[in-house]
Scaffold this motif. Structure first.
Motif, PDB file in Angstrom:
ATOM      1  N   ALA A 112       4.623  -2.703   7.289  1.00  0.00           N
ATOM      2  CA  ALA A 112       4.214  -3.255   5.997  1.00  0.00           C
ATOM      3  C   ALA A 112       4.534  -2.283   4.866  1.00  0.00           C
ATOM      4  O   ALA A 112       4.999  -2.694   3.790  1.00  0.00           O
ATOM      5  CB  ALA A 112       2.724  -3.574   6.021  1.00  0.00           C
ATOM      6  N   ALA A 113       4.291  -1.002   5.102  1.00  0.00           N
ATOM      7  CA  ALA A 113       4.545   0.001   4.065  1.00  0.00           C
ATOM      8  C   ALA A 113       6.037   0.098   3.750  1.00  0.00           C
ATOM      9  O   ALA A 113       6.440   0.106   2.579  1.00  0.00           O
ATOM     10  CB  ALA A 113       4.003   1.358   4.507  1.00  0.00           C
ATOM     11  N   GLY A 132      13.982   2.071 -10.051  1.00  0.00           N
ATOM     12  CA  GLY A 132      12.951   1.084 -10.309  1.00  0.00           C
ATOM     13  C   GLY A 132      11.589   1.721 -10.422  1.00  0.00           C
ATOM     14  O   GLY A 132      11.452   2.950 -10.415  1.00  0.00           O
ATOM     15  N   GLU A 133      10.564   0.887 -10.546  1.00  0.00           N
ATOM     16  CA  GLU A 133       9.183   1.357 -10.583  1.00  0.00           C
ATOM     17  C   GLU A 133       8.542   1.011  -9.248  1.00  0.00           C
ATOM     18  O   GLU A 133       8.418  -0.167  -8.886  1.00  0.00           O
ATOM     19  CB  GLU A 133       8.429   0.730 -11.754  1.00  0.00           C
ATOM     20  N   ILE A 134       8.159   2.040  -8.518  1.00  0.00           N
ATOM     21  CA  ILE A 134       7.815   1.888  -7.102  1.00  0.00           C
ATOM     22  C   ILE A 134       6.445   2.488  -6.814  1.00  0.00           C
ATOM     23  O   ILE A 134       6.187   3.654  -7.135  1.00  0.00           O
ATOM     24  CB  ILE A 134       8.883   2.585  -6.224  1.00  0.00           C
ATOM     25  N   HIS A 135       5.566   1.696  -6.221  1.00  0.00           N
ATOM     26  CA  HIS A 135       4.284   2.210  -5.719  1.00  0.00           C
ATOM     27  C   HIS A 135       4.529   2.926  -4.389  1.00  0.00           C
ATOM     28  O   HIS A 135       5.385   2.508  -3.596  1.00  0.00           O
ATOM     29  CB  HIS A 135       3.281   1.084  -5.517  1.00  0.00           C
ATOM     30  N   VAL A 136       3.743   3.958  -4.141  1.00  0.00           N
ATOM     31  CA  VAL A 136       3.945   4.791  -2.950  1.00  0.00           C
ATOM     32  C   VAL A 136       2.640   4.917  -2.167  1.00  0.00           C
ATOM     33  O   VAL A 136       1.584   5.162  -2.752  1.00  0.00           O
ATOM     34  CB  VAL A 136       4.427   6.204  -3.357  1.00  0.00           C
ATOM     35  N   PRO A 137       2.683   4.759  -0.832  1.00  0.00           N
ATOM     36  CA  PRO A 137       1.468   4.925  -0.030  1.00  0.00           C
ATOM     37  C   PRO A 137       1.243   6.396   0.322  1.00  0.00           C
ATOM     38  O   PRO A 137       2.162   7.095   0.751  1.00  0.00           O
ATOM     39  CB  PRO A 137       1.777   4.112   1.230  1.00  0.00           C
ATOM     40  N   PRO A 176      -7.450   7.478   5.573  1.00  0.00           N
ATOM     41  CA  PRO A 176      -7.592   6.846   4.252  1.00  0.00           C
ATOM     42  C   PRO A 176      -6.255   6.809   3.518  1.00  0.00           C
ATOM     43  O   PRO A 176      -5.568   7.826   3.400  1.00  0.00           O
ATOM     44  CB  PRO A 176      -8.594   7.757   3.540  1.00  0.00           C
ATOM     45  N   THR A 177      -5.887   5.620   3.056  1.00  0.00           N
ATOM     46  CA  THR A 177      -4.578   5.433   2.427  1.00  0.00           C
ATOM     47  C   THR A 177      -4.722   4.668   1.123  1.00  0.00           C
ATOM     48  O   THR A 177      -5.452   3.680   1.054  1.00  0.00           O
ATOM     49  CB  THR A 177      -3.631   4.668   3.362  1.00  0.00           C
ATOM     50  N   ARG A 178      -4.022   5.130   0.108  1.00  0.00           N
ATOM     51  CA  ARG A 178      -3.966   4.407  -1.161  1.00  0.00           C
ATOM     52  C   ARG A 178      -2.520   4.311  -1.632  1.00  0.00           C
ATOM     53  O   ARG A 178      -1.717   5.211  -1.388  1.00  0.00           O
ATOM     54  CB  ARG A 178      -4.792   5.109  -2.237  1.00  0.00           C
ATOM     55  N   TRP A 179      -2.242   3.214  -2.299  1.00  0.00           N
ATOM     56  CA  TRP A 179      -0.948   3.059  -2.958  1.00  0.00           C
ATOM     57  C   TRP A 179      -1.088   3.585  -4.379  1.00  0.00           C
ATOM     58  O   TRP A 179      -1.972   3.157  -5.128  1.00  0.00           O
ATOM     59  CB  TRP A 179      -0.523   1.593  -2.952  1.00  0.00           C
ATOM     60  N   ALA A 229       1.973   7.792   6.183  1.00  0.00           N
ATOM     61  CA  ALA A 229       1.922   6.391   5.766  1.00  0.00           C
ATOM     62  C   ALA A 229       3.165   5.622   6.165  1.00  0.00           C
ATOM     63  O   ALA A 229       3.117   4.391   6.310  1.00  0.00           O
ATOM     64  CB  ALA A 229       1.723   6.311   4.257  1.00  0.00           C
ATOM     65  N   THR A 230       4.284   6.322   6.377  1.00  0.00           N
ATOM     66  CA  THR A 230       5.552   5.629   6.661  1.00  0.00           C
ATOM     67  C   THR A 230       6.076   5.899   8.070  1.00  0.00           C
ATOM     68  O   THR A 230       7.245   5.625   8.360  1.00  0.00           O
ATOM     69  CB  THR A 230       6.628   6.013   5.630  1.00  0.00           C
TER      70      THR A 230
END
Length: 364
Positions: free
Chosen positions: A302-303, A39-44, A23-26, A252-253
């Motif tokens: 993709a991540a 910057g402002e960065i979403h993370v998985p 299960p993965t969420r950003w 995730a990465t």
């Protein structure tokens, strides 16, 4: 002859060719500044521990309310591999060690032949009786560098056995590196990226968003992370749960997840600055890369692309960016947990509410 009915198929089993996704969420975005990412960065975050997502999200939300967000300073980077050489006695081992250091420039030139991205940064040694441990430290570009360091070390080892008298082969890895083990040497000298993430949270946000005070967090940090870890015999480690965030980012990465063993080493520092909270996480062993084994998988590609870690940059900058993002993510989760633990019962109430509400509903 008795004919037995065929067993019913196990409908819970997953076919071997159909891996179960974690299960993965950003989460985020996290506001980051510093010398490796901004910057402002979403993370998985890939995890089965569902409360980790809202916990990191709380820290991320806090970062966006502070002008510079979380400032991450990358202070060093090196991948290591130690070779083991055997001598007849300590005197011969010591003479060999001196000869090896005298050949540093020669070994640097040889290292470049092993890979166009490998660079020999330094050599350290340790002698125990007739055993000589030589720790090579390499720059490895955008790769985490496990294989690159081993390939270079193998080449250097063969060269030393041929040109330095009195030595015999022991191993291409002598555990003085040290890979996937919590050791003092990694905590002191570093392995991978060494980064510090820090934030200064105004008193009003500490009270409103974290529901606590700077003094209570600073006090808990001393009593829990410093004294508690000391009593437990921790090795160069004084933090609440770095490993949780590291594992989620690593999976995730496309990182080698076993490196959370040394990655979990690190020091949380917190102090009350007139009611404002200064909070930092120092991680000396962030083993991350943006190219190499595992990075070819579609989800990982993709991540890394979404993280901005596949952009056209000078060699090494994408991996440094990923290290900075990872360090900031660790701070988000660490700060959130530490704040929760200053309030009796908050941690368990939150876990229970989130886990019961989420059930099996995960966002992929």
């Amino acid at each position: 002859m008795t004919v037995r009915p065929a067993p019913l198929p196990d409908r819970t089993a997953v076919p071997a060719d159909r891996p179960t996704p974690i299960p993965t969420r950003w989460v985020g975005p996290i506001r980051i500044s510093g010398n490796a990412a901004s910057g402002e960065i979403h993370v998985p975050l890939a995890t089965y521990e569902t409360p980790l997502w809202p916990s990191v999200a709380r820290g991320a939300g806090l970062s966006r309310l502070v002008a510079d967000g979380i400032k991450v300073t990358l202070v060093d980077e090196r991948m290591t591999r130690s070779v083991l050489l055997e001598a007849p006695d300590a005197e011969t081992a010591y003479a060999a060690a001196r000869a090896i250091h005298d050949r540093t420039e020669e070994l640097r030139r040889l290292t470049r032949r092993s890979s166009r991205f490998a660079e020999l940064l330094g050599i350290r040694h340790e002698i125990t009786g007739p055993l000589l441990f030589v720790r090579f430290e390499f720059a490895t570009g955008d790769a985490a560098g496990h294989n690159m360091a081993t390939l270079a070390a193998d080449l250097l080892l063969a060269h030393l056995l041929q040109h330095v008298p009195g030595l015999a082969y022991g191993s291409v890895s002598g555990n003085y590196c040290t890979d996937k083990k919590a050791t003092a040497i990694n905590g002191i000298l570093g392995r991978g990226k060494n980064a510090t993430a820090e934030i200064l949270v105004p008193r009003s946000l500490v009270a409103g968003r974290l529901r606590t005070t700077a003094a209570r967090i600073a006090r808990l940090n001393v009593h829990k992370n410093l004294v508690g870890t000391l009593l437990a015999g921790g090795v160069r480690s004084a933090n609440a749960h770095y490993a949780n965030m590291l594992l989620a980012v690593y999976l995730a990465t496309g990182q080698d997840a076993a490196n959370i063993v040394e990655g979990s080493q690190g020091i949380t520092y917190a102090t009350d600055r007139g009611g404002d909270l200064y909070f930092s996480c120092t991680l000396p062993n962030l083993v991350v890369g943006t190219v190499g084994n595992g990075k070819h998988l579609p989800a990982v590609e993709a991540a890394l692309t979404r993280l901005g870690c596949r952009d056209e940059r000078p060699t090494g900058q994408n991996a440094r960016r990923l290290a900075a993002i990872t360090a900031a993510t660790v701070l988000c989760g660490e700060l959130s947990l530490m704040a929760a633990q200053t309030n009796p019962g908050e941690l368990m109430r939150t876990h229970t509410r989130i886990e019961r509400a989420s059930g099996d509903r995960h966002e992929h």
